[in-house]
Design a protein around this motif. Structure first.
Motif, PDB file in Angstrom:
ATOM      1  N   ARG A 100      72.671  84.744  71.701  1.00 48.47           N
ATOM      2  CA  ARG A 100      73.708  84.901  70.674  1.00 48.47           C
ATOM      3  C   ARG A 100      74.839  85.780  71.206  1.00 48.47           C
ATOM      4  NH1 ARG A 100      74.112  84.796  65.058  1.00 48.47           N
ATOM      5  NH2 ARG A 100      75.040  86.636  64.112  1.00 48.47           N
ATOM      6  N   SER A 102      75.556  86.281  74.348  1.00 48.04           N
ATOM      7  CA  SER A 102      76.228  85.538  75.425  1.00 48.04           C
ATOM      8  C   SER A 102      77.246  84.569  74.843  1.00 48.04           C
ATOM      9  CB  SER A 102      75.203  84.766  76.264  1.00 48.04           C
ATOM     10  OG  SER A 102      74.348  85.651  76.920  1.00 48.04           O
ATOM     11  N   TYR A 103      76.861  83.870  73.790  1.00 41.23           N
ATOM     12  CA  TYR A 103      77.773  82.931  73.124  1.00 41.23           C
ATOM     13  C   TYR A 103      79.039  83.649  72.669  1.00 41.23           C
ATOM     14  CZ  TYR A 103      79.642  80.152  69.267  1.00 41.23           C
ATOM     15  OH  TYR A 103      80.477  79.471  68.419  1.00 41.23           O
ATOM     16  N   ARG A 107      82.891  83.220  74.375  1.00 37.42           N
ATOM     17  CA  ARG A 107      84.011  82.740  73.569  1.00 37.42           C
ATOM     18  C   ARG A 107      85.163  83.739  73.575  1.00 37.42           C
ATOM     19  NH1 ARG A 107      83.364  79.880  68.267  1.00 37.42           N
ATOM     20  NH2 ARG A 107      85.561  79.653  68.735  1.00 37.42           N
TER      21      ARG A 107
END
Length: 164
Positions: A100, A102-103, A107
């Motif tokens: 999570r 990393s996401y 972004r």
């Protein structure tokens, strides 16, 4: 049924916690966007699940990933699956929650909209996202600040053109 392959969205309206499926932590529904690659992968997996259910005569699970003994995967089963994938890929051990982070980080480093990242993560407020991830944003986009020195750039604000 929570995945809309045409819109490339997953409706997040429930959560598995402490062995039970309940509503989300903040009791709100949201829609998470999927990349074209993820959409295609899940669509193919969904088709394979249906074929396997028909072949074996077992009922088709409403969950994307289901375990042998329950309708949904337990946290330990998810952790074990992640660890097997990481070992096979020769990547150091990480926790599921790290995915999570990393996401969100990827972004923000790509300059994606902070409000959209906040929404996709399901944060109660954008302030929570800023508190957790703002250290990935400052000073990262010096070229954008440098662009302020460029003369006569047009800026389109609410369908009105302004000269800077």
């Amino acid at each position: 049924k929570d995945i809309d392959f045409d819109k490339r969205q997953i409706e997040i309206r429930r959560s598995a916690r402490q062995g039970r499926v309940t509503d989300t932590k903040n009791h709100k529904t949201r829609f998470v966007d999927m990349t074209p690659q993820l959409t295609e992968t899940l669509k193919n997996y969904h088709t394979a699940q249906k074929r396997a259910a028909l072949k074996t005569g077992k009922p088709f699970s409403e969950f994307v990933f289901s375990g042998d003994r329950s309708d949904h995967l337990t946290p330990s089963a998810l952790t074990n699956a992640l660890e097997r994938c990481l070992t096979a890929a020769k990547i150091n051990r990480i926790r599921i929650h790290d995915l999570r982070h990393s996401y969100a980080t990827m972004r923000l480093l790509r300059g994606h909209s902070l409000p959209d990242v906040s929404y996709q993560l399901g944060h109660q407020s954008i302030q929570m996202t800023v508190d957790l991830y703002s250290h990935w944003v400052p000073g990262r986009f010096k070229s954008e600040v440098d662009d302020l020195d460029s003369p006569q750039k047009s800026v389109n604000i609410r369908k009105q053109n302004f000269e800077v």
